[in-house]
Design an enzyme around this catalytic site. Structure first.
Site: not given
Length: 298
Positions: A160, A230
């Site tokens: 959780k 990039k």
């Protein structure tokens, strides 16, 4: 949340005994035939299986171990499922204390929000004794449509926390990236409509872990790290041009730059995920057959 889940138990025909800090909060259940307990202790003394839904770990601990708490009245063999988002250490402490009484404590956090609790479109993750989970599976299924056994006590709580932290980390990242787009002049709705048609937008969030992270397979690349680096560098450069702070995105670029420095430029872009595994001292490589079965069943 708790009131809505209790209502679904009543709809399924289970007989309820309820307790709340304020009796008025349970009036709907009482009017529908539920019994009232004056304290957690009184409730535990009359119940075979107990569910709690509380705000904080300290509240769960007080209800469980307080002077008039569940442990003071729990019957041998009874089971307590805590539906709260809790602390793993608190869950393990409670499990050990109830085991000394011959009873079972299981962590069972839920995900689906108030609407899911009302509609029964609710995931319930359970950690603890699997035999107890199996014994009360029909009760869990009356509250949610995705009850699942995760592992030993505390496992469900960890799941959780990973779920919620992933969601909020994504919220912070999306705040940066979408603000970047708007700051650069793209109309917000048009930006959202465009992006959700892309590769990331069309895929369920956690499905991004299937091909590389879970099997530990980063070669051959689906999209090379040097190309992804990039792209991330260009996005960060745009942020600088616009004078926009991009803390999350700067961190992503730093991680990818470190991965490039390892000589991983030709590997899949998600190879950057190996860095955190190294820091944690863990190695993730799920058996391919198990992974295929999990994906098919999911």
């Amino acid at each position: 949340m708790g009131g809505r889940m209790a209502a679904n138990l009543q709809k399924a025909g289970f007989r309820l005994i309820v307790h709340d800090l304020h009796r008025q909060a349970a009036s709907h259940h009482l009017n529908a035939g539920a019994g009232w307990a004056e304290s957690p202790r009184e409730l535990a003394s009359a119940a075979d299986v107990i569910f709690s839904s509380l705000p904080e770990p300290s509240d769960v601990e007080a209800v469980g171990l307080g002077p008039d708490g569940l442990i003071a009245g729990i019957k041998p063999g009874a089971a307590w499922f805590d539906l709260s988002t809790n602390s793993p250490s608190v869950v393990k402490k409670l499990n050990a204390a109830f085991a000394e009484k011959g009873a079972h404590m299981l962590d069972a956090p839920v995900s689906g929000g108030p609407a899911g609790a009302a509609s029964r479109k609710l995931a319930i993750w359970v950690g603890g004794d699997k035999a107890v989970f199996d014994r009360y599976r029909s009760v869990l299924d009356a509250m949610g449509d995705k009850a699942a056994y995760i592992g030993p006590v505390g496992s469900a709580t960890v799941a959780k926390l990973v779920h919620n932290m992933s969601g909020y980390a994504l919220v912070c990242a999306l705040a940066e990236t979408f603000t970047l787009g708007v700051k650069a002049g793209v109309e917000p709705l048009a930006l959202w409509q465009a992006v959700r048609q892309g590769a990331v937008g069309r895929r369920f969030t956690f499905d991004a872990l299937i091909d590389q992270f879970l099997p530990g397979k980063y070669d051959p690349p689906a999209f090379a790290l040097k190309l992804a680096h990039k792209d991330v560098a260009l996005a960060n450069a745009l942020g600088r041009e616009l004078g926009l702070p991009m803390r999350m995105c700067n961190l992503a670029l730093a991680e990818m730059t470190e991965a490039l420095a390892r000589g991983w430029g030709g590997r899949d872009s998600r190879v950057v995920m190996l860095l955190e595994q190294e820091r944690a001292g863990v190695e993730i490589a799920v058996d391919p057959e198990r992974l295929r079965e999990a994906v098919a069943s999911g």
